[in-house]
Design an enzyme around this catalytic site. Structure first.
Site, PDB file in Angstrom:
ATOM      1  N   SER A 255       0.822  -1.208   0.000  1.00 17.41           N
ATOM      2  CA  SER A 255       0.000   0.000   0.000  1.00 17.41           C
ATOM      3  C   SER A 255       0.854   1.254   0.000  1.00 17.41           C
ATOM      4  O   SER A 255       1.954   1.270   0.572  1.00 17.41           O
ATOM      5  CB  SER A 255      -0.885   0.005   1.247  1.00 17.41           C
ATOM      6  OG  SER A 255      -1.521   1.249   1.433  1.00 17.41           O
TER       7      SER A 255
ATOM      8  N   TYR B 297      -1.891   0.186  10.259  1.00 21.78           N
ATOM      9  CA  TYR B 297      -2.105  -0.470   8.968  1.00 21.78           C
ATOM     10  C   TYR B 297      -0.884  -0.299   8.067  1.00 21.78           C
ATOM     11  O   TYR B 297      -0.346  -1.273   7.524  1.00 21.78           O
ATOM     12  CB  TYR B 297      -3.351   0.095   8.285  1.00 21.78           C
ATOM     13  CG  TYR B 297      -3.441  -0.300   6.820  1.00 21.78           C
ATOM     14  CD1 TYR B 297      -3.664  -1.624   6.462  1.00 21.78           C
ATOM     15  CD2 TYR B 297      -3.261   0.644   5.809  1.00 21.78           C
ATOM     16  CE1 TYR B 297      -3.707  -1.999   5.128  1.00 21.78           C
ATOM     17  CE2 TYR B 297      -3.308   0.276   4.477  1.00 21.78           C
ATOM     18  CZ  TYR B 297      -3.539  -1.047   4.146  1.00 21.78           C
ATOM     19  OH  TYR B 297      -3.575  -1.415   2.811  1.00 21.78           O
TER      20      TYR B 297
ATOM     21  N   LYS C 200       2.019  -3.168   6.574  1.00 25.88           N
ATOM     22  CA  LYS C 200       2.382  -3.391   5.173  1.00 25.88           C
ATOM     23  C   LYS C 200       3.886  -3.238   4.970  1.00 25.88           C
ATOM     24  O   LYS C 200       4.502  -4.006   4.216  1.00 25.88           O
ATOM     25  CB  LYS C 200       1.612  -2.418   4.276  1.00 25.88           C
ATOM     26  CG  LYS C 200       0.134  -2.746   4.143  1.00 25.88           C
ATOM     27  CD  LYS C 200      -0.077  -4.114   3.524  1.00 25.88           C
ATOM     28  CE  LYS C 200      -1.537  -4.439   3.290  1.00 25.88           C
ATOM     29  NZ  LYS C 200      -1.727  -5.780   2.710  1.00 25.88           N
TER      30      LYS C 200
END
Length: 323
Positions: A117, A141, A145
């Site tokens: 991402s 988050y 990643k």
């Protein structure tokens, strides 16, 4: 060869499955259906229902289907939720990836395409974000990643894994209404949701240092995301052991939130609606636009779909899902 697509019943995953199967690859879908829909899995494609935390099921699935490569899309992906539930996100996204890599190592599956991402970059103060732009994620988050990329690179060095981490920018649109994004977490479906409720769409902040004062982002059609995965999968087939690519997936063009909202209002026949300006959201950078030079050079891939195609296809999908 046979590919396992984790999260293959989800919005992005279903498009990747379609691109792989249409490209002549054999596919098995692995999904816990927590956000996925079994109805998105094409007829004739096996579906294994399970979590990436289930080591035994993962290893058995890889062996039973003679899997040579994995496209790993299954993950928790809501930034706000990750702030509230960091342990949950680390378990699902990091421990889940570790469990998958262990199963791959045990069974000899040696190719991995990883769904990463642009959240790994955080708030980069650059005109175009390259793969060498420093990574300073601003949410659990984004951290998961980036850690996932590190873990994959380490496995490539140690075990000869051939891998490509694809950093998505802002995904939108649908190949067919049935495959559309059913959640309202991204700009386009958020505007649809407001319009459906008879409310004006919100623009979060209009005082950024951008041409019209609203945030600028790089939007990319989900079909382009899918073909990038196919290109990466094919590239890895001939790549040397230990290959570990990191590639942006974007169009390399910035569009402001106000421009996008105006296009959405026009596409939905709501030109007279005046967007409502709200306070900035914490952590929203003024501009995040991808440089797509490296993926073009490495894979010969570039995006083909424009903004109006994204919006029109997303609108068709929204109406299909809400009628």
């Amino acid at each position: 060869m046979n590919w396992l697509v984790t999260g293959g019943a989800g919005y992005i995953g279903a498009h990747v499955v379609r691109a792989l199967t249409e490209g002549g690859e054999n596919v098995v879908v692995y999904d816990d259906l927590s956000t996925g829909d079994a109805g998105r899995v094409p007829e004739g494609v096996p579906l294994v229902i399970g979590t990436v935390l289930d080591a035994d099921l993962l290893e058995r699935t890889l062996r039973d289907h003679d899997i040579a490569g994995v496209v790993h899309i299954a993950a928790k992906k809501q930034v706000g939720e990750s702030v509230e539930r960091p342990l949950h996100y680390y378990r699902e996204n990091v421990t889940g990836l570790q469990t998958l890599l262990e199963a791959m190592t045990a069974t000899g599956a040696d190719r991995l395409v990883f769904s990463s991402s642009a959240a790994v970059y955080g708030m980069p103060d650059v005109d175009l974000v390259t793969e060498d732009t420093p990574c300073l994620p601003m949410s659990p988050y984004g951290e998961t990643k980036l850690i996932g990329e590190w873990l994959i690179a380490a496995a490539a060095r140690a075990h000869g894994l051939k891998a490509a981490a694809l950093r998505y920018f802002n995904v939108a649109g649908a190949a067919t209404p049935e495959l559309s994004d059913s959640g309202a977490y991204n700009l386009i479906p958020m505007v649809f949701e407001r319009l459906e409720a008879g409310e004006a769409p919100r623009v979060f902040g209009d005082d950024y240092a951008t041409p019209d004062g609203t945030c600028v982002r790089d939007y990319i059609h989900v079909q382009d995301i899918a073909t990038a995965h196919l290109a990466a999968a094919r590239h890895l087939a001939g790549a040397p052991e230990g290959t570990s690519l990191v590639l942006n997936i974007g169009r390399g063009e910035g569009s402001s939130v106000r421009e996008m909202v105006d296009r959405i209002l026009k596409a939905t026949g709501n030109e007279t609606v005046v967007p409502e300006v709200a306070d900035r959201r914490p952590g929203d950078p003024a501009r995040v636009v991808a440089s797509a030079d490296r993926i073009r050079a490495e894979l010969g891939w570039s995006a083909r779909h424009g903004l109006d195609e994204m919006i029109d296809s997303a609108w068709q999908g929204w109406r299909h899902g809400h009628n």
